[in-house]
Write an enzyme that holds these catalytic residues in place. Sequence first.
Site, PDB file in Angstrom:
ATOM      1  N   GLU A   1      27.039 -47.596  -1.231  1.00 41.03           N
ATOM      2  CA  GLU A   1      26.057 -48.467  -1.874  1.00 41.03           C
ATOM      3  C   GLU A   1      26.443 -49.913  -1.604  1.00 41.03           C
ATOM      4  O   GLU A   1      27.554 -50.192  -1.147  1.00 41.03           O
ATOM      5  CB  GLU A   1      25.971 -48.180  -3.380  1.00 41.03           C
ATOM      6  CG  GLU A   1      27.261 -48.450  -4.134  1.00 41.03           C
ATOM      7  CD  GLU A   1      27.235 -47.892  -5.565  1.00 41.03           C
ATOM      8  OE1 GLU A   1      26.556 -46.889  -5.811  1.00 41.03           O
ATOM      9  OE2 GLU A   1      27.925 -48.464  -6.421  1.00 41.03           O
TER      10      GLU A   1
ATOM     11  N   HIS B   1      26.391 -50.056 -11.434  1.00 44.56           N
ATOM     12  CA  HIS B   1      27.824 -49.989 -11.162  1.00 44.56           C
ATOM     13  C   HIS B   1      28.414 -51.390 -11.085  1.00 44.56           C
ATOM     14  O   HIS B   1      27.775 -52.318 -10.593  1.00 44.56           O
ATOM     15  CB  HIS B   1      28.086 -49.291  -9.822  1.00 44.56           C
ATOM     16  CG  HIS B   1      27.863 -47.813  -9.874  1.00 44.56           C
ATOM     17  ND1 HIS B   1      27.619 -47.073  -8.746  1.00 44.56           N
ATOM     18  CD2 HIS B   1      27.838 -46.946 -10.901  1.00 44.56           C
ATOM     19  CE1 HIS B   1      27.468 -45.805  -9.086  1.00 44.56           C
ATOM     20  NE2 HIS B   1      27.591 -45.697 -10.389  1.00 44.56           N
TER      21      HIS B   1
END
Lengths: 370, 288
Positions: B209, B246
């Site tokens: 990511e 996150h």
Amino acid sequence: MKLYEYMAKEVFRAFDIPVPAGRVAASPEEAGEIARELGGDVAVKSQVLAGGRGKAGGIKFAGCPEEALDAARELLNQEIRGYRVERVLVEEKLTIDQELYLAIAVDGAARSPVVIASSRGGVDIEQVPEADLIRERIDIRWGFRPYQARRLAYRLGLTGAVARGVASIAIRLYRVFRERDAELTEINPLVVCGNDVLAADARLNVDDEALFRHGDLPKVEEGTEIERRVKSFGLSYVELDGDIAVMANGAGITMATLDILQRYGGRPANFLDAGGGAGTEPTARAIETLLMTRPKAILINIFGGITRCDDVAWAIVQVRNTRGIPVPLVVRLVGTNQEEGVRILRENGLRAYSEMHEAAEKVVALASGV
Amino acid sequence: MAILVDKETRLVVQGITGNQGSFHTKRMLEYGTCVVAGVSPGKAGRAVHGVPVFDSVAEAVEGEGANASVIFVPAPFAADAAMEAIDAGVGLIVIVTEHIPVQEAMEVIAFARERGSTIVGPNTFGVISPGKCKIGIMPNHIYQPGPVGILARSGTLSYEIAAGLSAAGLGQSTVVGLGGDRVVGLSFTDLLPALEDDPETEAVVLVGEIGGSAEEEAAGLIASMRKPVVAYIAGKSAPPGKRMGHAGAIIERGKGTYESKVKTLERAGVEVADLPWKVGEVLKEVMG
């Protein structure tokens, strides 16, 4: 949590890091009063959580209290880089010989703190070439040692009292970093005025996960009203500028859902991670939040691992039956208890998709009124 | 073979008497994981789903031969629990707990390096070698034994991809959740060599990511690997400066962008799937 400059400077003062004389003001009159107390030239600095405020016109200089009052009047309530100015910091104007850069950050790749310094401070540090940045990686077990701080100062090309001043500020800044659980603390510029070294600006970003042990720090809330609201019930939310509201379970899959939507020509209105394993109630709250953004359509993308599809289905039905869902809703529901979830939706007149691309295509079509 | 965990793994669950600890102990037992002990200070002598509870990790190691630990202890106490496991000589420590202060994570990892323990996480879904051993919170039913190693920065996205691979007949050798925090014990670069050497692994999938530089660093190793690597990277549409859930998933100072990651990976010979459900197709092509 990011602290405002004036708050960060309070912390610096408590750790004996020299900062310019000055105080914060919420009104032009107060700013004028502080300028009178300080005497001489002052800087009037808008307090916003964005960088680059100088370039955006957020800092003004004044030669007398009246000018300071006018400067504050201009700055207060102005918008700087998307933030409304609620306070200004009025400080003595410094006679600067040199501007340095000093920061302590988390180096994710090294899993350690890192001290970053440059002799080219005062500008946007992203514009400084890598060759002009000095890095000292710190072993968190031993901390930042005086010899490392001296080495740093010498590598900056400093000597004598100024080198000693910079080294001692670096050591104190590391104490701020550790004792205040910072993710980042930065002085840009760290200024040299004769033999004195001062933090002309101050940044202190405290790790949100450690706030529980820093109850004495002021609370600073960032984000839009909806972002704050969602944060208050423990979900992760970011506002975007599109018109399709999105909810998924898990940060990675939520990001992927936004990417897929965009790929199919849609514009996501938000990032909302309902979390892995959220039950009916939190999920219902998350859906209600989506409605607050007044989207053209809603996409719910659930891969039930720990999250149960039947819980999600009940949440959707509950929101629809209590407050209504006035826009088209597309649900993709697979994984744990999928059949039960799909049945609940069907019995309530809702369809569930099993393929992500079908759901994405459908919601994009609905949002564009096709 | 597989990496990190196998049939020899003897697991101690720290925080076994809590809701999460107890629930996932049951699921891990159902999967066939050899859970030999639990730890919950002050609660020694009890049993949770038939697993004996000890006051300390050292006693679990001594009494039951535990060689791996999973931590479900609440965030303010989780780093201490991890240090206790390191001190007791546990070789593999999987920290499921999220919201651990980042400086404590750095301290734990520094201590683990000193003592030779491996930390997975924090904020990880865990590690699984399908059919052999599962440590963590991932669903039991989505994995199949097979030749694909998966290294992932995010949980549910990797479940989606693993389930897709299983459905396409591509089982997994080992799946590792690296963790969603900014500082985690293992990165792609720590595990790629092990997967390259693992006889059961024929190909690798990276689920990455935006944010950080883990994918770019991985590219450096992949260039010299024999086994094919396929990647999916989430966050293509994410605006800079916004943290996407996150702690690591944020484009800061122009670094960690989707474009940078994809370009660097492709240059190293990685096939990057542009949609999560295409990972299986791309894998089949590169595996021949």
